[in-house]
Motif scaffolding. Structure first.
Motif, PDB file in Angstrom:
ATOM      1  N   ASN A 178     -27.869 -23.227  39.646  1.00  0.00           N
ATOM      2  CA  ASN A 178     -27.796 -24.121  41.355  1.00  0.00           C
ATOM      3  C   ASN A 178     -27.625 -23.521  42.920  1.00  0.00           C
ATOM      4  O   ASN A 178     -27.050 -22.184  42.395  1.00  0.00           O
ATOM      5  CB  ASN A 178     -27.354 -25.822  40.793  1.00  0.00           C
ATOM      6  CG  ASN A 178     -25.936 -25.180  40.443  1.00  0.00           C
ATOM      7  OD1 ASN A 178     -25.332 -24.135  41.191  1.00  0.00           O
ATOM      8  ND2 ASN A 178     -25.716 -26.073  39.668  1.00  0.00           N
ATOM      9  N   SER A 179     -27.882 -24.242  43.199  1.00  0.00           N
ATOM     10  CA  SER A 179     -27.262 -23.244  45.035  1.00  0.00           C
ATOM     11  C   SER A 179     -25.442 -23.052  44.462  1.00  0.00           C
ATOM     12  O   SER A 179     -25.338 -21.927  45.295  1.00  0.00           O
ATOM     13  CB  SER A 179     -27.226 -24.254  46.276  1.00  0.00           C
ATOM     14  OG  SER A 179     -27.331 -25.602  45.736  1.00  0.00           O
ATOM     15  N   ASP A 180     -24.610 -23.828  43.987  1.00  0.00           N
ATOM     16  CA  ASP A 180     -23.344 -23.543  44.108  1.00  0.00           C
ATOM     17  C   ASP A 180     -22.947 -21.941  43.156  1.00  0.00           C
ATOM     18  O   ASP A 180     -22.572 -21.655  43.315  1.00  0.00           O
ATOM     19  CB  ASP A 180     -22.660 -24.647  43.100  1.00  0.00           C
ATOM     20  CG  ASP A 180     -22.262 -26.277  44.414  1.00  0.00           C
ATOM     21  OD1 ASP A 180     -22.817 -25.328  45.682  1.00  0.00           O
ATOM     22  OD2 ASP A 180     -22.728 -26.875  43.816  1.00  0.00           O
ATOM     23  N   ILE A 186     -25.347 -19.340  42.827  1.00  0.00           N
ATOM     24  CA  ILE A 186     -26.164 -18.302  43.537  1.00  0.00           C
ATOM     25  C   ILE A 186     -24.795 -18.220  44.845  1.00  0.00           C
ATOM     26  O   ILE A 186     -24.240 -17.245  44.680  1.00  0.00           O
ATOM     27  CB  ILE A 186     -26.951 -18.883  44.252  1.00  0.00           C
ATOM     28  CG1 ILE A 186     -28.400 -18.873  42.892  1.00  0.00           C
ATOM     29  CG2 ILE A 186     -27.426 -17.605  45.616  1.00  0.00           C
ATOM     30  CD1 ILE A 186     -29.518 -20.012  43.636  1.00  0.00           C
ATOM     31  N   LEU A 187     -23.774 -18.822  45.099  1.00  0.00           N
ATOM     32  CA  LEU A 187     -22.805 -18.621  46.266  1.00  0.00           C
ATOM     33  C   LEU A 187     -22.157 -18.210  45.570  1.00  0.00           C
ATOM     34  O   LEU A 187     -21.263 -17.081  46.250  1.00  0.00           O
ATOM     35  CB  LEU A 187     -22.587 -20.158  47.014  1.00  0.00           C
ATOM     36  CG  LEU A 187     -23.642 -20.485  48.037  1.00  0.00           C
ATOM     37  CD1 LEU A 187     -23.669 -22.092  48.390  1.00  0.00           C
ATOM     38  CD2 LEU A 187     -24.066 -19.094  49.231  1.00  0.00           C
ATOM     39  N   SER A 201     -21.572 -17.245  52.162  1.00  0.00           N
ATOM     40  CA  SER A 201     -22.533 -17.495  51.941  1.00  0.00           C
ATOM     41  C   SER A 201     -24.173 -15.962  51.762  1.00  0.00           C
ATOM     42  O   SER A 201     -24.878 -15.419  51.432  1.00  0.00           O
ATOM     43  CB  SER A 201     -22.510 -18.359  51.989  1.00  0.00           C
ATOM     44  OG  SER A 201     -23.469 -18.873  54.192  1.00  0.00           O
TER      45      SER A 201
END
Length: 107
Positions: free
Chosen positions: A2-4, A6-7, A61
């Motif tokens: 998920n995006s979290d 990935i960050l 980011s």
């Protein structure tokens, strides 16, 4: 992923890159400029960063490092599947020469 996640991976990659860059710059500046594709000004700035500054910069980011092999010729040389070991070594050397030339053009 998920995006979290990935960050979090980007932040970890940024911190690792900054730590590696700073170590290389302090150990062998010329090698660091060549291997990392940095300018003198960028190298001086990275070398002077405090740990707190590195953590702050790394927490963004946006990925700080980038791929230096951005064309089909270099990728073809780096991924020479099925070639003999001797040809593979020559291909990698050729790719390194091309990327070094591009570093000199950018600097």
């Amino acid at each position: 992923m998920n995006s979290d996640q990935i960050l979090a991976e980007i932040r970890e990659a940024n911190l690792s890159y900054l730590m590696l860059a700073q170590t290389l710059i302090r150990t062998d500046r010329d090698q660091a400029l060549f291997r990392l594709g940095l300018s003198e000004d960028s190298a001086a700035m990275i070398a002077a960063l405090t740990p707190a500054q590195m953590m702050k910069i790394a927490s963004g980011s946006t990925l700080l490092c980038r791929m230096r092999c951005d064309d089909d010729l270099v990728w073809g040389l780096l991924t020479s599947h099925g070639k003999s070991a001797a040809n593979e070594s020559v291909s990698r050397l050729h790719a390194s020469i091309l990327m070094a030339g591009r570093h000199q053009e950018a600097a």
